[in-house]
Scaffold this active site. Structure first.
Site: not given
Length: 434
Positions: A170, A413, A416
């Site tokens: 990702s 998070d 990312h």
């Protein structure tokens, strides 16, 4: 009749009445000028107060940077001279790891998560309500060389008639989307198409007959979780000697950009199998040992199937995580939550990048027959604790609720990256090597 003798006029002298009138006029003019000067001074004072109030309303660090960036030209001469002394970028001589982040509040963003329709909601921080924006205006400067700006028109010319493929997890998808948005900024909406799927996604610049693609393979080698990510680390089994199911999609690419790291770090040990053994016949190995086995399998495929005269191959180094705020001196902080400023300490290295894993990549790539350019973006990402999606993201396909955002310890998070953001710099470095 008494005659009054005529008064003699003294040559060169004005009558007394005229002198009085002139003096009175000058006094009146002086009073008016004084009042006008007082009024003008009051207006200038009020204007200055408003400017000071506006300046005070800016974040302290932004005020500092603006003061630095608006110094008189003569004070900026040494810095300008140093910049002029830097040589043009040459990938054979210039190190992208030796440098610093500099704030540029005049920077014009080539795209935003509102203007580029392809940015996934997971990484659309501004659209998701992130209140600060300073993280968007930092540029990576090399110590000894000038890193060229990403030129989307030049990139499209380089890609004319070609296929460019990003392969990985990702984080690599985020870099692909950044690359797409950068080139899309100069394309008319009728001159491009996008096809998304869970495995292979393709952006096409139709006028250039060029594709910029992404293929999902978080370990590069095959795993039972490739199509079922809900298995999680506990149910995941890697086939460290198998890559063909993925690699058949890589054939025919003119430019290949690989990455693999974060998914290997989901636990200290990884269930692995090889040969004809099924998922039940696994053996648990240390993550870095399994990583070496898997990366060797990938390298063997590249050496056996890629023609270096036809295909350029790149490998992105570790994208750092920021899970321990104590690493950068933020005692009592919660990972990257509420970080709005880069870590400024020169050469900072935290716990978010495993040096053993980097050594594995360097060692395996260095032994390959096909030349692979290792783009080391790890050091520059180490400083950017401020640029993760944090709580301005989604989970399970839904944006975090207000209650979830209020619990960053469970939901922030710090893996990312927001777009626009740090992946744009990765692509600037990639462009410099193309």
């Amino acid at each position: 009749m008494v005659q009054i003798p005529a008064m003699k006029r003294v040559k060169g002298r004005a009558p007394l009445s005229v002198v009085v009138a002139i003096i009175g006029g000058l006094a009146l003019a002086g009073i008016i000028f004084t009042e006008d000067l007082r009024s003008l001074t009051e207006i200038m004072d009020k204007k200055k107060e408003k400017q000071e109030e506006k300046q005070a309303s800016l974040p302290a660090r932004t005020r500092m940077m603006r003061m630095m960036l608006t110094q008189p030209a003569e004070e900026a001469t040494p810095a300008a001279a140093a910049a002029a002394a830097k040589e043009a970028f040459d990938p054979r001589r210039c190190s992208v790891t030796e440098g610093y982040w500099a704030y540029n509040w005049t920077k014009k963003l080539p795209y935003t998560d509102q203007t580029c329709p392809f940015v996934d909601r997971q990484i659309s921080c501004q659209r998701n309500g992130r209140p600060d924006s300073d993280y968007l205006y930092w540029d990576w400067h090399l110590d000894d060389c000038t890193l060229p700006r990403f030129d989307p028109a030049a990139v499209l010319e380089k890609l004319r008639g070609k296929r460019m493929l990003f392969v990985g997890d990702s984080l690599q998808m985020g870099q692909w989307l950044s690359f797409v948005c950068l080139v899309n900024s100069v394309l008319h909406y009728t001159a491009r198409t996008m096809e998304r799927s869970t495995t292979l996604s393709v952006f096409t610049a139709t006028e250039y007959n060029a594709t910029i693609e992404f293929y999902w393979a978080p370990f590069l080698v095959e795993a039972n979780s490739d199509r079922n990510i809900r298995l999680g680390a506990g149910g995941r089994v890697l086939h460290v000697d198998a890559v063909e199911l993925h690699a058949k999609h890589w054939q025919g690419a003119d430019i290949l950009v690989f990455d693999s790291y974060v998914w290997w770090m989901s636990g200290g040990r990884i269930k692995t199998v090889w040969g004809a053994f099924g998922d039940d016949g696994y053996e648990e190995l240390d993550a870095w040992v399994a990583f070496r086995l898997g990366l060797k399998t990938w390298a063997n495929w590249v050496d056996a199937n890629i023609d270096p005269n036809a295909t350029r191959v790149f490998f992105m180094s570790i994208s750092t995580t920021h899970m321990r705020s104590e690493d950068w001196g933020r005692e009592g902080g919660i990972r990257c939550y509420n970080e709005t400023w880069p870590i400024t300490r020169r050469g900072y290295w935290g716990s978010g990048a495993d040096r053993r894993m980097m050594e594995v990549v360097s060692d395996v790539v260095g032994r390959m027959r096909v030349p692979v350019t290792l783009l080391n973006v790890t050091q520059l990402t180490e400083h950017r604790a401020d640029a993760h999606v944090s709580v301005y993201t989604e989970t399970g396909g839904e944006l975090l609720t207000a209650a979830q955002r209020a619990d960053p310890r469970a939901h922030a998070d710090c893996i990312h990256w927001c777009l626009p953001g740090v992946p744009d710099t990765w692509n600037q470095i990639l462009y410099a090597h193309l």
